[in-house]
Every structure is written in C-alpha cells, then in structure tokens.
Design an enzyme around this catalytic site. Structure first.
Site, PDB file in Angstrom:
ATOM      1  N   ILE A  16       0.827  -1.210   0.000  1.00 46.00           N
ATOM      2  CA  ILE A  16       0.000   0.000   0.000  1.00 46.00           C
ATOM      3  C   ILE A  16       0.865   1.265   0.000  1.00 46.00           C
ATOM      4  CG2 ILE A  16      -1.667   1.294   1.400  1.00 46.00           C
ATOM      5  CD1 ILE A  16      -2.678  -1.533   2.413  1.00 46.00           C
ATOM      6  N   ARG A 125       4.228  12.329  15.021  1.00 46.70           N
ATOM      7  CA  ARG A 125       4.700  13.416  15.892  1.00 46.70           C
ATOM      8  C   ARG A 125       5.710  14.307  15.156  1.00 46.70           C
ATOM      9  NH1 ARG A 125       8.241  12.673  21.389  1.00 46.70           N
ATOM     10  NH2 ARG A 125       9.603  11.665  19.866  1.00 46.70           N
ATOM     11  N   TYR A 169      -2.158  -7.282  17.000  1.00 43.28           N
ATOM     12  CA  TYR A 169      -2.394  -6.524  15.763  1.00 43.28           C
ATOM     13  C   TYR A 169      -3.673  -5.689  15.878  1.00 43.28           C
ATOM     14  CZ  TYR A 169      -2.839  -5.413  10.796  1.00 43.28           C
ATOM     15  OH  TYR A 169      -2.955  -4.744   9.600  1.00 43.28           O
ATOM     16  N   LYS A 173      -3.982  -1.531  15.823  1.00 42.55           N
ATOM     17  CA  LYS A 173      -4.702  -0.774  14.799  1.00 42.55           C
ATOM     18  C   LYS A 173      -5.850   0.046  15.410  1.00 42.55           C
ATOM     19  CE  LYS A 173      -2.139  -1.821  11.279  1.00 42.55           C
ATOM     20  NZ  LYS A 173      -1.369  -0.801  10.556  1.00 42.55           N
ATOM     21  N   THR A 204      -1.276  -7.803  -0.925  1.00 45.02           N
ATOM     22  CA  THR A 204       0.083  -7.265  -0.760  1.00 45.02           C
ATOM     23  C   THR A 204       0.968  -8.389  -0.201  1.00 45.02           C
ATOM     24  OG1 THR A 204      -0.103  -6.621   1.555  1.00 45.02           O
ATOM     25  CG2 THR A 204      -0.929  -5.031  -0.074  1.00 45.02           C
TER      26      THR A 204
HETATM   27  N1  LIG Z   1      -2.622  -5.959   3.222  1.00 44.33           N
HETATM   28  C1  LIG Z   1      -3.679  -5.927   4.003  1.00 44.33           C
HETATM   29  O1  LIG Z   1      -4.594  -6.751   3.874  1.00 44.33           O
HETATM   30  C2  LIG Z   1      -3.796  -4.848   5.050  1.00 44.33           C
HETATM   31  C3  LIG Z   1      -5.046  -4.705   5.663  1.00 44.33           C
HETATM   32  C4  LIG Z   1      -5.200  -3.712   6.627  1.00 44.33           C
HETATM   33  C5  LIG Z   1      -4.143  -2.908   6.977  1.00 44.33           C
HETATM   34  N2  LIG Z   1      -2.944  -3.086   6.360  1.00 44.33           N
HETATM   35  C6  LIG Z   1      -1.869  -2.196   6.784  1.00 44.33           C
HETATM   36  O2  LIG Z   1      -1.344  -1.532   5.658  1.00 44.33           O
HETATM   37  C7  LIG Z   1       0.002  -1.181   5.919  1.00 44.33           C
HETATM   38  C8  LIG Z   1       0.838  -1.596   4.735  1.00 44.33           C
HETATM   39  O3  LIG Z   1       0.830  -2.995   4.643  1.00 44.33           O
HETATM   40  P1  LIG Z   1       0.904  -3.770   3.255  1.00 44.33           P
HETATM   41  O4  LIG Z   1      -0.235  -4.688   3.225  1.00 44.33           O
HETATM   42  O5  LIG Z   1       1.129  -2.830   2.147  1.00 44.33           O
HETATM   43  O6  LIG Z   1       2.164  -4.699   3.533  1.00 44.33           O
HETATM   44  P2  LIG Z   1       3.669  -4.625   3.056  1.00 44.33           P
HETATM   45  O7  LIG Z   1       4.366  -5.673   3.852  1.00 44.33           O
HETATM   46  O8  LIG Z   1       3.737  -4.659   1.581  1.00 44.33           O
HETATM   47  O9  LIG Z   1       4.122  -3.171   3.522  1.00 44.33           O
HETATM   48  C9  LIG Z   1       4.537  -2.869   4.809  1.00 44.33           C
HETATM   49  C10 LIG Z   1       5.882  -2.204   4.687  1.00 44.33           C
HETATM   50  O10 LIG Z   1       6.288  -1.761   5.989  1.00 44.33           O
HETATM   51  C11 LIG Z   1       7.667  -2.005   6.087  1.00 44.33           C
HETATM   52  N3  LIG Z   1       8.054  -2.113   7.502  1.00 44.33           N
HETATM   53  C12 LIG Z   1       7.815  -3.142   8.354  1.00 44.33           C
HETATM   54  N4  LIG Z   1       8.355  -2.877   9.549  1.00 44.33           N
HETATM   55  C13 LIG Z   1       8.947  -1.665   9.445  1.00 44.33           C
HETATM   56  C14 LIG Z   1       9.679  -0.861  10.345  1.00 44.33           C
HETATM   57  N5  LIG Z   1       9.922  -1.254  11.604  1.00 44.33           N
HETATM   58  N6  LIG Z   1      10.157   0.335   9.918  1.00 44.33           N
HETATM   59  C15 LIG Z   1       9.930   0.738   8.649  1.00 44.33           C
HETATM   60  N7  LIG Z   1       9.253   0.014   7.734  1.00 44.33           N
HETATM   61  C16 LIG Z   1       8.766  -1.174   8.142  1.00 44.33           C
HETATM   62  C17 LIG Z   1       7.900  -3.309   5.355  1.00 44.33           C
HETATM   63  O11 LIG Z   1       9.262  -3.458   4.977  1.00 44.33           O
HETATM   64  C18 LIG Z   1       6.950  -3.172   4.177  1.00 44.33           C
HETATM   65  O12 LIG Z   1       7.572  -2.639   3.025  1.00 44.33           O
HETATM   66  C19 LIG Z   1       0.393  -1.872   7.218  1.00 44.33           C
HETATM   67  O13 LIG Z   1       0.349  -0.903   8.270  1.00 44.33           O
HETATM   68  C20 LIG Z   1      -0.687  -2.914   7.396  1.00 44.33           C
HETATM   69  O14 LIG Z   1      -0.912  -3.219   8.750  1.00 44.33           O
HETATM   70  C21 LIG Z   1      -2.749  -4.026   5.399  1.00 44.33           C
END
Ligand SMILES: NC(=O)c1ccc[n+]([C@@H]2O[C@H](COP(=O)([O-])OP(=O)(O)OC[C@H]3O[C@@H](n4cnc5c(N)ncnc54)[C@H](O)[C@@H]3O)[C@@H](O)[C@H]2O)c1
Length: 264
Positions: A16, A125, A169, A173, A204
């Site tokens: 995302i 922040r 988790y 959130k 993703t």
């Molecule tokens: N994919 C889903 O179904 C979904 C649903 C609801 C919420 N989300 C949220 O969307 C956001 C993006 O997730 P996504 O699905 O694109 O997954 P993703 O794994 O593709 O992206 C998450 C990114 O965060 C980075 N990351 C992880 N820990 C980190 C840290 N300590 N410091 C810096 N970067 C860090 C990872 O390297 C990764 O590139 C997340 O917060 C996730 O919780 C995703």
C-alpha cells in the site's frame, strides 16, 4: 493537484505504501520522500517513480519507524532537501503471529505495537511538529482555507472489528484510530487534518507471502460483500483523497476501504 511535499513510510516493495508513493507521483506531486526498513525494496519504489515520472524528485531513506530518533532525522532531512512536509502517510506495519493472548509473548506484543502503534505515533509526531511550524500552501479556492498539512495513518478493518488470533495486531490498529482522532482534535487549530484509512484484505506481500498467513486471512474475503481482495492502488486512491483539498472538511475520520467487510 498535489503541490508541496509528500512523505510515505512503509513505501518499499509492492504494498500500500509503494502504491501510495506512485499514486502521488501520478497525481503530479513532484517532491516525494519515501522510507522503509527494507533498503532494496525502497530502491524498487524509487526506481519505479523515476522511470515513469522523471521530473519527480524522490528522497529515499531506509530506517526503522520503531526507532526513537529515526522519524525526527527523516523529517529533518526531508525539510532540508524539499523545504516542507504537506502530506504524510504512515503506512509501515507488520502482522502479529496467529496466537490468542494467552499464547502471545511479551516480545511479540511489543514488536507489533512498537512498529504499528508507537512507530505511527513517532512518525506522525515528527510530521505534525513540522506541519505546525510552516506556512500553509496558498489556497486557490476561496471556499477552502489554506491547509498546513494533512496526515493519513494506515490502520485496518481490524482496528474496528476483530478476527481470531490477532490480539496484538487488532489492538495496535485500534490504537492508530484513537491516535488519529486525538491528533485531529489537537491539530485542527493549526489547519492540519489527520485521518486514517482502514483497509480490508488487500493483495500485498503482507498477506500473500506466507501460506499460513494467507490461510488465516483469506476466509475474510468470502465474508466481505464484494468477495474479493482489494488492490493496493484502491487504498492509495482513498489516501490521496484524504490528503487532497477535496477532503478539506474531513477531519478525524476512519475511512474503511474493505469491500463492505465491517458492514456485515
Ligand atoms: N494488506 C492488508 O490486507 C492490510 C489490511 C489492513 C491494513 N494493512 C496495513 O497496511 C500497511 C501496509 O501494509 P501492506 O499490506 O502494504 O504490507 P507490506 O508488507 O507490503 O508493507 C509494509 C511495509 O512496511 C515495512 N516495515 C515493516 N516494519 C517496518 C519498520 N519497523 N520500519 C519501517 N518500515 C517497516 C515493510 O518493509 C513493508 O515494506 C500496514 O500498516 C498494514 O498493517 C494491510
């Protein structure tokens, strides 16, 4: 449509955050700062933007959002390179291990919360401090006041409803949604808007990479009325709307982008 500077955390790879960075570039934002823990995947996003939008300047800096000092140093570098921060999207996040609370270790609880909640707070922040200290961009529409900045946090449908085996988790959130509302109240007087998106199941690496995670999460797709996974670009579009002046009166909102999951 997006004069000024965008900052996106968790922007590496194909999730995302990466889709959001690309969407900003496609929507005309010409100064974009991206960060991620994974340096190689961050480079992929930077290269993709530069190849499709050669006039867009991209600052990429790898780092850990859970680190006390990283967010401050990132925003300092963004300001010294690009001058300001107008749109900030806090997307970095991880899933927890699929355990109930009794089987969840303190280390696991702290790992998830230090990235998803504390990392989001540390990032926002630093962004809010910068936004509050800068002049707003001029408004070209008399019906919409100038805004000093817009923050969008990435929460989850699991901040609103829950599912089995995800206490750390889900809690992290829900905390992001609470943080969003608190900051929206506190920063309205600075002409800063703070909102969040609550994605449903999005295709993703977070969901698709590990078979056991896919097995735990994909049943939720059948529950959602639209019965499909969302695409990262569909969440990115909602994020850009919340950042844009079209959302000039949207404040403290938790926008679900979930194919109807939380309505069932
Ligand atoms: N994919 C889903 O179904 C979904 C649903 C609801 C919420 N989300 C949220 O969307 C956001 C993006 O997730 P996504 O699905 O694109 O997954 P993703 O794994 O593709 O992206 C998450 C990114 O965060 C980075 N990351 C992880 N820990 C980190 C840290 N300590 N410091 C810096 N970067 C860090 C990872 O390297 C990764 O590139 C997340 O917060 C996730 O919780 C995703």
């Amino acid at each position: 449509m997006f004069p000024g500077v965008a900052v996106i955390t968790g922007a590496g790879g194909t999730g995302i955050g990466a889709a959001t960075a690309k969407a900003f570039a496609a929507a005309g934002c010409e100064r974009i700062a991206i960060t991620d823990l994974n340096e190689d995947s961050l480079q992929q996003t930077a290269d993709a933007i530069k190849s499709t939008h050669p006039n867009t300047r991209v600052l990429s800096k790898a780092g850990n959002v859970a680190d006390d000092h990283f967010a401050d140093s990132l925003i300092e570098e963004v300001v010294s390179t690009f001058g300001r921060v107008d749109y900030a999207v806090n997307c970095a996040g991880v899933l927890g291990k699929p355990f109930r609370s009794a089987e969840t270790s303190l280390e696991e609880f702290d790992r998830v919360n230090s990235i998803n909640y504390r990392g989001c707070w540390l990032s926002s922040r630093a962004e809010l401090r910068q936004m509050a200290s800068q002049e707003g961009l001029p408004s070209h529409d008399p019906s919409r006041p100038s805004q000093k900045g817009s923050v969008v946090n990435v929460a989850s449908q699991l901040g609103i409803v829950s599912r089995p085996g995800a206490p750390a988790y889900c809690g992290s959130k829900s905390a992001v949604i609470g943080l969003t509302r608190a900051d929206a109240i506190d920063y309205s007087r600075d002409n800063i808007r703070v909102n969040c998106v609550c994605p449903g199941v999005i295709e993703t690496p977070l969901v698709m990479e590990k078979p056991e995670v896919r097995a735990a999460i994909l049943p939720a797709v059948e529950t959602a009325p639209m019965k499909r996974m969302g695409q990262p670009a569909e969440v990115a579009d909602a994020i850009l709307f919340l950042c844009s002046t079209q959302a000039s009166f949207v404040q403290g909102h938790a926008m679900v982008v979930d194919g109807g999951y939380v309505t069932v």
